[in-house]
Scaffold this motif. Structure first.
Motif, PDB file in Angstrom:
ATOM      1  N   ASN A  30       0.797  -1.225   0.000  1.00 40.27           N
ATOM      2  CA  ASN A  30       0.000   0.000   0.000  1.00 40.27           C
ATOM      3  C   ASN A  30       0.832   1.279   0.000  1.00 40.27           C
ATOM      4  O   ASN A  30       0.403   2.313   0.506  1.00 40.27           O
ATOM      5  N   ILE A  50       3.443   7.105  -8.349  1.00 38.35           N
ATOM      6  CA  ILE A  50       2.251   6.325  -8.619  1.00 38.35           C
ATOM      7  C   ILE A  50       1.814   5.639  -7.335  1.00 38.35           C
ATOM      8  O   ILE A  50       2.653   5.148  -6.571  1.00 38.35           O
ATOM      9  N   SER A  51       0.528   5.624  -7.084  1.00 36.34           N
ATOM     10  CA  SER A  51       0.012   4.986  -5.888  1.00 36.34           C
ATOM     11  C   SER A  51       0.106   3.464  -5.996  1.00 36.34           C
ATOM     12  O   SER A  51       0.289   2.921  -7.094  1.00 36.34           O
ATOM     13  N   TRP A  52      -0.031   2.780  -4.842  1.00 34.85           N
ATOM     14  CA  TRP A  52       0.072   1.321  -4.843  1.00 34.85           C
ATOM     15  C   TRP A  52      -0.968   0.692  -5.772  1.00 34.85           C
ATOM     16  O   TRP A  52      -0.679  -0.242  -6.491  1.00 34.85           O
ATOM     17  N   SER A  53      -2.165   1.234  -5.739  1.00 32.82           N
ATOM     18  CA  SER A  53      -3.235   0.691  -6.567  1.00 32.82           C
ATOM     19  C   SER A  53      -3.143   1.146  -8.013  1.00 32.82           C
ATOM     20  O   SER A  53      -3.918   0.688  -8.851  1.00 32.82           O
ATOM     21  N   ALA A  54      -2.207   2.038  -8.304  1.00 31.81           N
ATOM     22  CA  ALA A  54      -2.013   2.588  -9.643  1.00 31.81           C
ATOM     23  C   ALA A  54      -3.187   3.429 -10.118  1.00 31.81           C
ATOM     24  O   ALA A  54      -3.295   3.724 -11.313  1.00 31.81           O
ATOM     25  N   ASP A  55      -4.043   3.851  -9.202  1.00 25.21           N
ATOM     26  CA  ASP A  55      -5.171   4.679  -9.613  1.00 25.21           C
ATOM     27  C   ASP A  55      -4.839   6.169  -9.597  1.00 25.21           C
ATOM     28  O   ASP A  55      -5.638   6.982 -10.060  1.00 25.21           O
ATOM     29  N   SER A  56      -3.671   6.499  -9.071  1.00 25.84           N
ATOM     30  CA  SER A  56      -3.266   7.903  -9.045  1.00 25.84           C
ATOM     31  C   SER A  56      -1.812   8.049  -9.462  1.00 25.84           C
ATOM     32  O   SER A  56      -0.955   7.260  -9.060  1.00 25.84           O
ATOM     33  N   THR A  57      -1.558   9.059 -10.273  1.00 23.72           N
ATOM     34  CA  THR A  57      -0.192   9.413 -10.654  1.00 23.72           C
ATOM     35  C   THR A  57      -0.049  10.927 -10.547  1.00 23.72           C
ATOM     36  O   THR A  57      -1.041  11.673 -10.571  1.00 23.72           O
ATOM     37  N   SER A  70       4.248   3.839 -14.522  1.00 18.92           N
ATOM     38  CA  SER A  70       3.302   2.732 -14.413  1.00 18.92           C
ATOM     39  C   SER A  70       3.907   1.681 -13.498  1.00 18.92           C
ATOM     40  O   SER A  70       5.093   1.739 -13.165  1.00 18.92           O
ATOM     41  N   LYS A  73       2.151  -4.778 -10.379  1.00 19.49           N
ATOM     42  CA  LYS A  73       2.199  -5.265  -9.007  1.00 19.49           C
ATOM     43  C   LYS A  73       2.602  -6.732  -8.940  1.00 19.49           C
ATOM     44  O   LYS A  73       3.256  -7.158  -7.993  1.00 19.49           O
ATOM     45  N   TYR A 101       0.487   7.499   0.313  1.00 17.77           N
ATOM     46  CA  TYR A 101      -0.323   7.242  -0.875  1.00 17.77           C
ATOM     47  C   TYR A 101       0.423   7.668  -2.143  1.00 17.77           C
ATOM     48  O   TYR A 101       0.427   6.949  -3.137  1.00 17.77           O
TER      49      TYR A 101
END
Length: 122
Positions: A30, A50-57, A70, A73, A101
Motif C-alpha cells: 500500500n 504512482i500509488s500502490w493501486s495505480a489509480d493515481s499518478t 506505471s 504489481k 499514498y
C-alpha cells in the motif's frame, strides 16, 4: 528490501527510454513508488509518483506530457517511460518508495534504489 533500477543509457534529444525498478524482498504494501533525478551539481528532484493501486499518478511540471509512470504489481516493478527527451533531462534517476499514498518529496522517501544514468545529447 531492495530496489534495483535499470534501463538508463545515452540517447539523442527527442528520443525515448524506459526505466525499470524492481523491488525484491518484502515490499511496502500500500505504498507509493516514485522516480527522482539528480543532475550534475544539482539537488535531487521529484519526477513522478504512482500509488500502490495505480489509480493515481502525479508528475513534475517539467516532465508532464512526456513521461509516464506505471507499475506491475505482480512483478513488483515500476516503470518510467520517457519520451521527447531533452538535454536537461540528463541526470541520474532514482526509484524510491515511501509509506504514503503518493511520494512527491525526498523527505517522504523510506527507501532509495541505486541510480541509473540517463544522458541526453543535443
Amino acid at each position: 528490501v531492495q530496489l534495483q533500477a535499470s534501463g538508463g543509457g545515452s540517447v539523442q534529444a527527442g528520443g525515448s527510454l524506459r526505466l525499470s525498478c524492481a523491488a525484491s524482498g518484502p515490499t511496502f504494501s500500500n505504498y507509493a513508488m516514485s522516480w527522482f533525478r539528480q543532475a550534475p551539481g544539482k539537488g535531487r528532484e521529484f519526477v513522478a509518483t504512482i500509488s500502490w493501486s495505480a489509480d493515481s499518478t502525479y508528475y513534475a511540471d517539467s516532465v508532464k506530457g512526456r513521461f509516464t509512470i506505471s507499475r506491475d504489481k505482480a512483478k513488483n516493478t515500476v516503470y518510467l517511460q520517457m519520451a521527447a527527451l531533452k538535454p536537461e533531462d540528463t541526470a541520474v534517476y532514482y526509484c524510491a518508495t515511501g509509506r504514503r499514498y503518493l511520494v512527491v518529496d525526498t523527505t517522504q522517501v523510506d527507501l532509495w534504489g541505486q541510480g541509473t544514468l540517463v544522458t541526453v545529447s543535443s
